[in-house]
Design an enzyme around this catalytic site. Structure first.
Site, PDB file in Angstrom:
ATOM      1  N   ARG A 108       0.742  -1.220   0.572  1.00 59.21           N
ATOM      2  CA  ARG A 108      -0.010   0.330   0.062  1.00 59.21           C
ATOM      3  C   ARG A 108       0.753   1.134  -0.181  1.00 59.21           C
ATOM      4  O   ARG A 108       2.098   1.606   0.394  1.00 59.21           O
ATOM      5  CB  ARG A 108      -1.099  -0.055   1.593  1.00 59.21           C
ATOM      6  CG  ARG A 108      -2.308  -1.039   0.997  1.00 59.21           C
ATOM      7  CD  ARG A 108      -2.588  -1.410   2.453  1.00 59.21           C
ATOM      8  NE  ARG A 108      -3.555  -1.957   2.509  1.00 59.21           N
ATOM      9  CZ  ARG A 108      -3.183  -3.563   2.890  1.00 59.21           C
ATOM     10  NH1 ARG A 108      -2.310  -3.994   3.075  1.00 59.21           N
ATOM     11  NH2 ARG A 108      -4.427  -4.061   3.030  1.00 59.21           N
ATOM     12  N   SER A 176       6.719  -5.852   7.199  1.00 55.82           N
ATOM     13  CA  SER A 176       5.461  -6.230   7.827  1.00 55.82           C
ATOM     14  C   SER A 176       6.445  -7.965   8.542  1.00 55.82           C
ATOM     15  O   SER A 176       5.196  -8.746   7.901  1.00 55.82           O
ATOM     16  CB  SER A 176       3.831  -6.595   7.496  1.00 55.82           C
ATOM     17  OG  SER A 176       3.795  -5.705   7.661  1.00 55.82           O
ATOM     18  N   ASP A 229       3.627  -3.662  11.128  1.00 58.39           N
ATOM     19  CA  ASP A 229       2.478  -3.105  10.780  1.00 58.39           C
ATOM     20  C   ASP A 229       1.387  -2.792  12.078  1.00 58.39           C
ATOM     21  O   ASP A 229       0.677  -1.868  12.201  1.00 58.39           O
ATOM     22  CB  ASP A 229       1.100  -4.026   9.473  1.00 58.39           C
ATOM     23  CG  ASP A 229       1.607  -5.708  10.217  1.00 58.39           C
ATOM     24  OD1 ASP A 229       2.655  -5.785  11.350  1.00 58.39           O
ATOM     25  OD2 ASP A 229       1.135  -6.490   9.638  1.00 58.39           O
TER      26      ASP A 229
HETATM   27  P1  ADP Z   1      -1.675  -7.789   4.289  1.00 61.99           P
HETATM   28  O1  ADP Z   1      -1.987  -9.125   5.031  1.00 61.99           O
HETATM   29  O2  ADP Z   1      -0.534  -7.927   2.467  1.00 61.99           O
HETATM   30  O3  ADP Z   1      -1.197  -7.037   5.172  1.00 61.99           O
HETATM   31  P2  ADP Z   1      -4.757  -7.151   4.416  1.00 61.99           P
HETATM   32  O4  ADP Z   1      -4.364  -7.052   5.447  1.00 61.99           O
HETATM   33  O5  ADP Z   1      -5.435  -6.512   4.224  1.00 61.99           O
HETATM   34  O6  ADP Z   1      -2.932  -8.069   3.699  1.00 61.99           O
HETATM   35  O7  ADP Z   1      -4.525  -8.489   5.162  1.00 61.99           O
HETATM   36  C1  ADP Z   1      -5.184 -10.222   3.405  1.00 61.99           C
HETATM   37  C2  ADP Z   1      -5.249 -11.659   4.572  1.00 61.99           C
HETATM   38  O8  ADP Z   1      -6.613 -10.449   5.119  1.00 61.99           O
HETATM   39  C3  ADP Z   1      -5.584 -11.866   3.201  1.00 61.99           C
HETATM   40  O9  ADP Z   1      -4.371 -12.412   2.531  1.00 61.99           O
HETATM   41  C4  ADP Z   1      -7.295 -12.488   3.247  1.00 61.99           C
HETATM   42  O10 ADP Z   1      -5.953 -13.963   4.342  1.00 61.99           O
HETATM   43  C5  ADP Z   1      -7.634 -12.339   4.531  1.00 61.99           C
HETATM   44  N1  ADP Z   1      -8.785 -11.647   3.797  1.00 61.99           N
HETATM   45  C6  ADP Z   1      -8.671 -10.728   2.992  1.00 61.99           C
HETATM   46  N2  ADP Z   1     -10.386 -10.535   3.387  1.00 61.99           N
HETATM   47  C7  ADP Z   1     -10.586 -11.406   3.110  1.00 61.99           C
HETATM   48  C8  ADP Z   1     -12.461 -12.037   3.739  1.00 61.99           C
HETATM   49  N3  ADP Z   1     -12.984 -11.411   3.026  1.00 61.99           N
HETATM   50  N4  ADP Z   1     -12.655 -12.658   4.032  1.00 61.99           N
HETATM   51  C9  ADP Z   1     -11.370 -13.582   5.008  1.00 61.99           C
HETATM   52  N5  ADP Z   1     -10.346 -13.781   4.747  1.00 61.99           N
HETATM   53  C10 ADP Z   1      -9.575 -12.177   4.402  1.00 61.99           C
HETATM   54 MG    MG Z   2      -2.270  -5.771   7.323  1.00 61.84          MG
END
Ligand code: ADP
Ligand code: MG
Length: 498
Positions: A108, A176, A229
């Site tokens: 992001r 992270s 994070d």
């Molecule tokens: P990152 O881990 O890259 O920082 P996020 O914090 O947005 O990104 O988390 C993304 C993860 O959250 C996805 O890989 C998935 O495992 C989980 N996730 C995202 N949307 C959903 C959803 N609708 N239902 C369940 N798990 C979700």
């Molecule tokens: Mg995240």
């Protein structure tokens, strides 16, 4: 009746009997197969069971491990890393700042404008992109060149050709993964998690890698803070509400940080900060306790992962793994019975079932569970009856309920360590009066799993009340921090300029 007719009749009777026998046999066989899957489900439920007594044992284990990790380097599976963040944003920050966040699935980029008052926080254009999968096992140069390039494009778009102030831009880098810090803006990668594997980067200074790539692109930008994070989420939480002492992320992976008194960080004797405290990055994904309810599926998942024997807690509670646990249960059922039809080869592909699909199935409220049917079809399983679809929903429920409840136990463990769980806690470094008076504590939570999976969130919050009790729970506020990990780190870099 002639002889021929009698013979025909006899043959017909025998045939009818054998058809009936086959049908009865099939029904018995099918009942037996159904019984097999019911037994597999029952075993899963038993192995994932998290009664409140067991959760309390996990709470205690978490608090004890935190203590051990603070007492000596390597004293616990919890690394309890120093972040060198000792002051959190106050709301008085001013100026324009950028943040870049490399998560497990997404990266992001955003820009914030701050007007010197808490209410003047203008978050401009959060760009969110999936991390191209080839970058996860590329080289340090390829990864950071890509990030610098993405940042440059974002800046061009945001500033539209005019770097108005003509001053060097300040960037917060939210990274992270576990980092051993040497200052708030530098630190080396300890190990990769969440499927990343660029081995040459372990031991390298992450902020330097990014700064090098920015310089190569000729971008006038300084990496002012390097945080993870959870620290970002804590910063945003604190900016809005200074009772925020804990932050937890449930995304692709899972981790937590909290504000600890420096005199409780025994492994760093003489650590002095103006605030008397420091944010500690727990790296709680690696927490382990014999009280965690572990199944054969968890054991296999771990053994087949790129980081076996590591991140045991994360593998039970975070978004990268929940889908794969569910897939493993369905695969076993399909191997031991034919309720899913012929065994689909797709079901054997690791991580083919994403946690997003688990929540979509779990929360499918169509009468015939059409969403479940659609997702199963993507897994190569077609036309299963509603009864079987319900079984799949149940598997999702069992796996996610365990995850949510263990997540709550983890949070309660932190509250216990800092004396905010109403029990008196582990007392090191805290005065008795502070322990005895229950104070309001805010826990900032973020991450895609928590933000988007309602059932996970509800199970977590319900279990937290169960563990803490109604009365103490009233003092514990769980607050969602959307994009907190990126926005908060921008606030942190701003706070350093003041
Ligand atoms: P990152 O881990 O890259 O920082 P996020 O914090 O947005 O990104 O988390 C993304 C993860 O959250 C996805 O890989 C998935 O495992 C989980 N996730 C995202 N949307 C959903 C959803 N609708 N239902 C369940 N798990 C979700
Ligand atoms: Mg995240």
């Amino acid at each position: 009746m002639g002889k021929v007719a009698v013979a025909f009749a006899a043959v017909a009777v025998v045939a009818a009997c054998s058809v009936a026998a086959v049908m009865v046999g099939r029904r018995m066989k099918s009942r037996r197969k159904w019984r097999t899957v019911v037994e597999i489900l029952k075993e899963l439920e038993d192995d994932c069971d998290t009664p409140v007594g067991r959760l309390r044992q996990v709470v205690d284990a978490m608090a004890v491990e935190m203590h051990a990790g603070l007492a000596s380097e390597g004293g616990s599976k919890l690394k309890m890393l120093l972040t060198f963040v000792d002051d959190l944003p106050t709301g008085r920050e001013k100026g324009t700042y950028y943040a870049l966040h490399l998560g497990g699935t997404y990266f992001r980029i955003l820009r914030v404008l701050l007007g010197g008052q808490r209410s003047y926080l203008d978050v401009q254009d959060v760009e969110r992109h999936p991390i191209p999968s080839h970058l996860m096992n590329s080289t340090s140069e390829v990864l950071f060149n890509f990030l610098a390039f993405s940042l440059e494009r974002f800046i061009e778009k945001e500033e539209n050709g005019s770097n108005s102030q003509g001053v060097r831009r300040e960037l917060a880098f939210t990274f992270s993964f576990p980092v051993k810090h040497t200052s708030i803006s530098s630190g080396v990668l300890i190990k990769w998690t969440k499927g990343f594997e660029i081995s040459e980067m372990v031991g390298q200074d992450i902020a330097e890698c990014l700064q090098g790539a920015l310089n190569r692109r000729g971008l006038d930008m300084r990496v002012g803070v390097l945080v993870n994070d959870t620290v970002g989420a804590l910063s945003l939480g604190y900016y809005h509400d200074p009772d925020t002492l804990v932050a937890v992320v449930f995304g692709t992976g899972s981790n937590a940080c909290y504000l600890e008194r420096t005199d409780a960080i025994i492994k760093c004797q003489g650590l002095l900060t103006t605030s008397g405290s420091m944010v500690v990055n727990m790296e709680w994904g690696n927490f382990w306790s014999s009280h965690l309810p572990r199944t054969a599926y968890d054991i296999d998942l771990d053994a087949e992962s790129s980081n076996a024997n590591d991140m045991g807690f994360e593998k039970m509670i975070s978004g990268m793994y929940l889908g794969d646990i569910v897939r493993r249960v369905i695969l076993r059922m399909s191997q031991e019975s034919d309720i899913f039809g012929p065994i689909s080869p797709v079901l054997s592909e690791p991580y083919v079932l994403r946690t997003n699909s688990v929540s979509a199935m779990h929360e499918d409220d169509t009468p015939e569970l059409q969403e479940v049917s659609r997702i199963l079809k993507d897994l190569g399983v077609s036309d299963v009856p509603v009864k079987v679809r319900k079984l799949v929903v149940k598997i999702c429920d069992v796996v996610t309920r365990r995850a949510g409840r263990l997540a709550a136990a983890g949070i309660a463990g932190i509250l216990k360590k800092i004396g905010r769980d109403g029990s008196g806690g582990i007392t090191s470094g805290r005065s008795r009066s502070e322990i005895q008076m229950q104070k309001r504590t805010v826990v900032a939570v973020e991450g895609g799993l928590y933000m988007n999976y309602t059932m996970f969130r509800e199970y977590m919050e319900e279990a937290l009340v169960e563990i803490l009790g109604e009365e103490v729970s009233q003092y514990v506020v769980v607050k969602a921090m959307e994009d907190g990990s990126s926005i908060g780190s921008a606030l942190l870099v701003a706070s350093l300029q003041a």
